[in-house]
Scaffold this active site. Structure first.
Site, short mmCIF file in Angstrom:
data_model
loop_
_atom_site.label_atom_id
_atom_site.label_comp_id
_atom_site.label_asym_id
_atom_site.label_seq_id
_atom_site.Cartn_x
_atom_site.Cartn_y
_atom_site.Cartn_z
CG ASP A 62 -2.95 -5.25 8.52
OD1 ASP A 62 -2.43 -5.09 7.39
OD2 ASP A 62 -3.24 -4.32 9.28
CB SER A 69 5.19 2.01 13.95
OG SER A 69 6.28 1.15 14.04
CE LYS A 92 -2.20 2.48 14.92
NZ LYS A 92 -2.36 2.19 13.49
CB CYS A 102 2.13 -16.77 -22.26
SG CYS A 102 2.79 -17.72 -20.89
ZN LIG Z 1 2.47 -16.59 -18.87
#
Ligand SMILES: [Zn+2]
Length: 671
Positions: free
Chosen positions: A33, A82, A109, A396
């Site tokens: 946050d 909100s 809350k 990889c």
């Molecule tokens: Zn990779």
């Protein structure tokens, strides 16, 4: 900073904010946050320092807007906004000072999922999530089953709406995890979100995976001035603790009291809500575009605990970011046991001088991923080891590239196996191809087996082939193939989301569709300059999109998707508004710039600029973000500085006030 640089930075920040809001809404936040708030703060400060900036789609001016599934939505009777957040005493003081002589209530809350529950003549009409605040997603049938404490009827005539929060109690969460050690729920908040969208609410109930509803708001035809919680309790709802507070000192005391009770509650809380006690006063205080004025969310500081950092691993993310992941001795913080924590990025690891073996501080706030905020140097024994950054991809072996201010490591190999599986899962997800019948475990299994390497491979799967797998029955195989087949109707916007193009958020996908691109191939052909010319697409995003489509393997994949019959063309609902049909007014065909504040001429309610722009576009106007020689009309709302209108006048641009604009919109049949 020049205006152009500031404009670019602002657009970039806005795009980042949108992206993180999207991730949060889907229950997979990447930022804690505090870091997210820092982004908002940076944008706010930038806009304050550069009042000349015009951000056509400013995320700070609208509520969070997670993507909604069309068809299952419902328009809220009044927006579900909100609350404005506060973390300092000065903010609290300023809030209370706005309402002299008024008293307040303070409640915990709850950290759950907001729901609107509507009744008509006593009977339950629907249950909807907050959605983007304006339109919510219908959840009636699921919620009836999985949300306990949701009254099926109320003893009140007419239309009644109850708002509150559905949470998974910590005791329920712990019991579930005890019974299902093989597939634990990470934390109560994500568990609540997951339960509400679970395919089988019956199975949830059978497994004891249920939520509890706590009500805190009530809309009824006869708005009395009594105590809301008392009304709600009398109607059969459970309400959280309410502390009346006559003044600022009492508000402070109530906040401290709630904090002290925090560990005793059976639900997670992330703060306290301070609200005008009088319902009439609350309604009269009104709302700005993003939040009601009569309430404030006080956020408690994050919880912090110490533990030992045992190891750092470097998993590869869906789009190739290789992030440091800390393994720590299990520690209970913020309502959950933490064994893995985020270290954010290599720059912070270096700046905070965190070493393996260190005693570290773990922070967790709300439902975000816990992170390591620092190490305790005094506890060092000398055996600690520095964290070594990998130079090649752990999956990889491709050499990693360092990018961005966080000096993040990226694997740019599109064939990277770790990314391939994550890309496949992402492709199948709800916001992209939405293959509801194809679970993550099966994708992993099929990828492991080589049957799935890239998204186009999904479309070659047959029931016969799937039945060859252990634990795959006829019904499941048929359902999977049917679900894959349905996903062929994908469309351009979802295809763009599904491809997980670095830096291209869901908002960017939407903007590309609105910019008039018809086919995925057209976007693939567009140059970075062309993309950058699109409103609200910044240079970095444009570069990233163009580099992505420049890869031969991406071109091959697009061709393979086409060959598999996947729709990669823009769908009607994503197209720009058809302006040609608009009635004749001076707006039709005009290039307009909108500036200042707007209010509805009838109700006086503030209207957000993007909404004004949208109406103007529907009336046939093209909107631009700043006045230039090609501007036809400058539409000036309230509080517009003379500099702006003078510049327009100098360029010979017609300047009209909002009254005129509203009249034109009325003539165009738009209001
Ligand atoms: Zn990779």
């Amino acid at each position: 900073m020049t205006t152009t640089d500031a404009q670019r930075l602002a657009q970039d920040l806005a795009a980042q904010i949108d992206r993180h809001r999207g991730l949060y809404a889907r229950g997979m936040p990447e930022l804690v946050d505090a870091d997210y708030d820092a982004l908002e703060e940076e944008l706010r400060a930038l806009l304050a320092a550069h009042p000349e900036l015009e951000l056509a789609d400013n995320p700070l001016e609208r509520p969070w807007a997670p993507e909604l599934v069309p068809g299952q939505t419902i328009r809220h009777s009044r927006p579900m906004l909100s609350l404005e957040k506060a973390t300092s005493d000065a903010q609290l003081e300023a809030f209370c000072a706005r309402f002299p002589g008024q008293s307040f209530t303070v409640t915990p809350k709850l950290d759950g999922i907001s729901l609107a529950v509507a009744y008509r003549d006593g009977a339950l009409e629907y249950v909807a999530t907050r959605g983007d605040g304006r339109d919510g997603e219908r959840m009636t049938d699921k919620a009836r089953l999985v949300v306990l404490g949701l009254a099926q009827e109320v003893d009140l005539p007419g239309r009644v709406e109850v708002r509150g929060e559905a949470v998974m109690l910590q005791s329920v969460w712990a019991a579930y995890n005890e019974a299902h050690p093989d597939r634990p729920l990470t934390n109560p908040r994500n568990a609540a979100a997951g339960t509400l969208v679970h395919k089988s609410p019956e199975a949830c109930v059978a497994e004891g995976r249920t939520l509890r509803f706590f009500a805190f708001d009530l809309d009824e035809p006869d708005l009395g001035d009594g105590d809301v919680s008392e009304r709600l309790t009398r109607l059969g709802f459970e309400a959280p603790d309410v502390f009346p507070a006559a003044d600022l000192d009492a508000v402070r005391a109530a906040i401290a009291e709630i904090a002290s009770r925090r560990d005793g509650y059976d639900f997670g809380i992330d703060g306290a809500v301070v609200r005008l006690a009088s319902r009439r006063a609350f309604v009269a205080a009104g709302a700005n575009t993003a939040a009601p004025r009569g309430a404030l969310a006080w956020k408690y500081p994050a919880e912090e605990r110490e533990t030992i950092l045992r190891a750092v691993t470097w998993p590869v993310g869906k789009i190739g970011r290789v992030v440091p992941r800390a393994q720590v001795d299990p520690v209970f913080v913020g309502g959950t046991t933490v064994t893995y924590a985020s270290l954010h990025n290599p720059r912070l690891v270096a700046e905070r001088d965190i070493r393996v073996g260190d005693t570290v501080r773990i922070m967790r706030r709300g439902d975000v991923i816990p992170f390591i905020s620092g190490s305790v140097r005094e506890r060092r024994t000398g055996d600690e080891q520095p964290i070594v950054l990998p130079s090649v991809c752990p999956s990889c072996g491709t050499e990693l590239v360092v990018r961005g201010t966080g000096e993040e490591l990226w694997c740019e190999n599109l064939q990277c196996p770790a990314q391939a599986v994550r890309r496949l899962i992402h492709w199948a997800s709800r916001h992209a191809a939405d293959m509801e019948g194809v679970g993550t475990t099966w994708i992993e299994k099929l990828a492991d087996d080589g049957a799935l390497e890239r998204p186009s491979d999904f479309y070659a799967l047959t029931a016969e082939r799937l039945i060859g797998y252990e634990r795959m029955g006829d019904t499941l195989a048929t359902a999977m193939v049917a679900s894959i087949d349905r996903s062929r109707r994908l469309g351009l916007r979802r295809a763009l989301i599904g491809l997980a193009i670095p830096m291209a958020s869901e908002g960017v996908a939407k903007r590309l569709c609105l910019a008039g691109f018809e086919r995925l191939e057209e976007i693939a052909e567009a140059s970075a300059e062309q993309l950058e010319a699109i409103r609200d697409i910044g240079p970095k995003v444009a570069q990233s999109i163009s580099a992505y489509f420049g890869r031969p393997e991406v071109r091959d994949e697009i061709a393979a998707l086409r060959a598999a019959g996947v729709d990669l063309d823009v769908r009607d609902e994503d197209r720009p508004v058809e302006a040609a049909d608009a009635a004749d007014t001076p707006l039709k065909g005009a290039t307009v710039v909108v500036t200042g504040a707007f209010a509805d001429p009838d109700s006086g309610a503030k209207v957000a600029r993007p909404a004004v722009v949208r109406m103007l576009e529907q009336a046939g106007a093209t909107s631009a973000s700043s006045v230039s020689a090609s501007t036809t009309i400058l539409i000036a709302g309230d509080n517009v500085g003379a500099a702006k209108t003078d510049k327009a006048a100098k360029l010979g641009v017609e300047v009209v006030g909002q009254d005129q604009a509203w009249r034109w919109l009325a003539e165009a049949g738009l209001r």
